[in-house]
Design a protein around this motif. Sequence first.
Motif, PDB file in Angstrom:
ATOM      1  N   ALA A 161       1.164  -1.585   0.025  1.00 42.46           N
ATOM      2  CA  ALA A 161       0.034   0.495   0.097  1.00 42.46           C
ATOM      3  C   ALA A 161       0.817   1.297  -0.007  1.00 42.46           C
ATOM      4  CB  ALA A 161      -1.070   0.210   1.779  1.00 42.46           C
ATOM      5  N   GLY A 162       0.146   2.829  -0.351  1.00 40.89           N
ATOM      6  CA  GLY A 162       0.543   3.747  -0.658  1.00 40.89           C
ATOM      7  C   GLY A 162       1.477   4.360   1.184  1.00 40.89           C
ATOM      8  N   GLY A 163       2.537   4.479   1.320  1.00 43.32           N
ATOM      9  CA  GLY A 163       2.603   4.338   2.087  1.00 43.32           C
ATOM     10  C   GLY A 163       3.127   3.768   3.715  1.00 43.32           C
ATOM     11  N   ASP A 164       3.749   2.465   2.653  1.00 40.90           N
ATOM     12  CA  ASP A 164       3.899   1.247   3.618  1.00 40.90           C
ATOM     13  C   ASP A 164       5.344   1.622   3.855  1.00 40.90           C
ATOM     14  OD1 ASP A 164       4.709  -1.157   4.719  1.00 40.90           O
ATOM     15  OD2 ASP A 164       3.338  -2.532   3.309  1.00 40.90           O
ATOM     16  N   PRO A 165       5.691   1.350   4.820  1.00 47.80           N
ATOM     17  CA  PRO A 165       7.260   1.709   5.223  1.00 47.80           C
ATOM     18  C   PRO A 165       7.799   0.169   4.733  1.00 47.80           C
ATOM     19  CG  PRO A 165       6.306   0.855   7.706  1.00 47.80           C
ATOM     20  CD  PRO A 165       5.318   1.586   6.538  1.00 47.80           C
ATOM     21  N   LYS A 166       7.608  -0.665   4.341  1.00 47.38           N
ATOM     22  CA  LYS A 166       8.434  -2.156   3.703  1.00 47.38           C
ATOM     23  C   LYS A 166       8.225  -1.405   2.232  1.00 47.38           C
ATOM     24  CE  LYS A 166       6.506  -4.862   7.398  1.00 47.38           C
ATOM     25  NZ  LYS A 166       7.099  -6.579   7.803  1.00 47.38           N
ATOM     26  N   ASN A 167       7.296  -1.052   1.469  1.00 52.12           N
ATOM     27  CA  ASN A 167       6.846  -0.676   0.285  1.00 52.12           C
ATOM     28  C   ASN A 167       8.408  -0.781  -0.609  1.00 52.12           C
ATOM     29  OD1 ASN A 167       6.154   0.356  -2.457  1.00 52.12           O
ATOM     30  ND2 ASN A 167       4.819   0.941  -2.031  1.00 52.12           N
ATOM     31  N   PRO A 168       9.192  -1.057  -1.483  1.00 45.17           N
ATOM     32  CA  PRO A 168      10.455  -1.334  -1.696  1.00 45.17           C
ATOM     33  C   PRO A 168      10.219  -0.048  -2.353  1.00 45.17           C
ATOM     34  CG  PRO A 168       9.339  -3.268  -2.144  1.00 45.17           C
ATOM     35  CD  PRO A 168       8.477  -2.831  -1.978  1.00 45.17           C
ATOM     36  N   ILE A 169       9.295   0.266  -3.091  1.00 42.54           N
ATOM     37  CA  ILE A 169       9.221   1.678  -4.302  1.00 42.54           C
ATOM     38  C   ILE A 169      10.269   3.155  -3.914  1.00 42.54           C
ATOM     39  CG2 ILE A 169       8.606   0.158  -6.246  1.00 42.54           C
ATOM     40  CD1 ILE A 169       6.371   1.943  -6.321  1.00 42.54           C
ATOM     41  N   GLY A 170       9.433   2.983  -2.593  1.00 39.42           N
ATOM     42  CA  GLY A 170       9.355   3.590  -1.654  1.00 39.42           C
ATOM     43  C   GLY A 170       8.117   5.367  -1.595  1.00 39.42           C
ATOM     44  N   ASN A 171       8.888   6.332  -1.271  1.00 33.99           N
ATOM     45  CA  ASN A 171       7.529   7.620  -1.557  1.00 33.99           C
ATOM     46  C   ASN A 171       7.292   8.161  -2.782  1.00 33.99           C
ATOM     47  OD1 ASN A 171      10.210   8.909  -1.894  1.00 33.99           O
ATOM     48  ND2 ASN A 171       9.787  10.396   0.235  1.00 33.99           N
ATOM     49  N   ARG A 172       8.419   8.053  -4.312  1.00 33.56           N
ATOM     50  CA  ARG A 172       7.763   8.800  -4.880  1.00 33.56           C
ATOM     51  C   ARG A 172       8.156   7.951  -6.455  1.00 33.56           C
ATOM     52  NH1 ARG A 172       6.957  11.971  -1.045  1.00 33.56           N
ATOM     53  NH2 ARG A 172       7.371  14.084  -1.213  1.00 33.56           N
ATOM     54  N   TRP A 173       7.165   8.084  -7.563  1.00 31.07           N
ATOM     55  CA  TRP A 173       6.990   7.275  -8.566  1.00 31.07           C
ATOM     56  C   TRP A 173       6.768   8.532  -9.846  1.00 31.07           C
ATOM     57  CZ3 TRP A 173       8.554   2.542 -10.948  1.00 31.07           C
ATOM     58  CH2 TRP A 173       7.523   2.389 -12.143  1.00 31.07           C
ATOM     59  N   ILE A 174       8.048   8.106 -10.451  1.00 25.77           N
ATOM     60  CA  ILE A 174       7.663   8.998 -11.581  1.00 25.77           C
ATOM     61  C   ILE A 174       7.785   8.031 -13.224  1.00 25.77           C
ATOM     62  CG2 ILE A 174       8.820  10.326 -13.872  1.00 25.77           C
ATOM     63  CD1 ILE A 174      10.585  11.333 -10.619  1.00 25.77           C
ATOM     64  N   ALA A 175       6.978   7.858 -13.963  1.00 28.83           N
ATOM     65  CA  ALA A 175       6.661   6.663 -14.805  1.00 28.83           C
ATOM     66  C   ALA A 175       7.547   7.885 -16.325  1.00 28.83           C
ATOM     67  CB  ALA A 175       5.293   6.394 -15.181  1.00 28.83           C
TER      68      ALA A 175
END
Length: 459
Positions: A387-401
């Motif tokens: 989920a967004g904001g999950d500290p375990k999210n491998p792609i961190g806090n920003r995404w630029i497609a």
Amino acid sequence: MALPSQTERQHDGPRTTYHQTSRGGNGPNWKGLGGALVLVAAAVGGIVWLTSGGGSPSSARGGPENADTPQIAQHDATPAGGTKVPAAGGGERPVSPGVTRTPTPSPTPSPSPSPMTDPIAKGPGDVQGAVPSKDPVREQPRPIVPEPATLTPGATETGKPLPADATGGGTAPKGAGETTTTPPDPQGAAPVTPLPSSDSTRDVRDALAEGRRKMSAGDPVGARTSFSRVLTSGRASSADEADARASLARINEDLFFSTTVTPGDPMTDTYVVKSGDRYGAIVRDLQLLVDWRLLERLNKTPPERLKIGQKLKVVRGPFHAVVDKSEYRVDVFWGPPRDESSWVFVASYRVGLGANDYTPVGRFRVRANGKHVDPSWTDPRNGQRFAGGDPKNPIGNRWIAIEGEGEAAKYKGFGLHGTIEPESIGKQMSLGCVRLASGDIEVVYELLTEGVSQVVIRP
């Protein structure tokens, strides 16, 4: 569509207070009974008056909802249907005459994975975005002065930008055995240090010398243009590129990343806050082609503290990114999208790349509606969702497609993003995307513009 990104990771009563009254005495006291009855009647009347609200402390203050508890307002968000609606309290509130704004409470984030985008994004992309970051203003990461020796694949990486020498003098970083000298203090009127011989072409050597002369003459804007030609020429030696990049990093610490507006700088200007202004509106009205958070960063002023008459530094885009895979570095430039030779250097940051050289090369563009704050992500290898904001999210806090152009159009689902593995910066560990340290990706996110900014990835 599942997107490539990261390496696989392992996851793992109210207290009641009783009041007891004491009784005492040695029997009836008829003599004082009349006085006691009068006192009891007065006490009962007082209690009735208090319970009716006449002396309620909360009513005098307006209730606990008006207590001085600081809140950060939630900015514009897009619900699942893709229609923009203002956040609770109107999002980023406009400036009122003579009033210092108090942030409004932010609603509790919904656990739903519905796409939520920042004020500039218009709809969902492959990676679902969340509401804008509510972090307080903090010191921006300082761009690196990269040197080939420190960016060798497999070297120990901290994930943090290397600090640039902000003194404006002395010796620039040494790399690959060479020593470069920064311009002397123009106040001292010292002669420009002769440039050592190199494999660069004559025009590159002339640009370096011109940059040094302009710095010595107190013309940082002109010097930045001259040094930038060294990097965009494609004909400079690694030593001369390192020399120019080191000088540019020092120049831009004051010229770009400070609150200072330098006369003659085509990137920046001054704006005076008027009634009803907010960062997002300023960016749209002036067509600045940057994220509104960049103005917050450069002016070191949270949205709720904007005041009428305040002078703001504003920055005009567009900006572009050039990824050098061999150096594990991304350079950010300013200029027209299709005239790379005229681009002007802004900053450099370290990056991590795809395992087994899987990061593609070619010319890309930031995809429309492709930027997201606190994105959710699904691992394409095992279907695990973060989920967004999950500290375990491998792609961190920003995404630029990004989307490929020309021969690179065949590459789908790639982008630039953050990471929770800072040790992977400077290495090949992702699923093909370009990853940056958390603080660095925030700056790059604020600089690049959807549908406009170019991303060039070189071998």
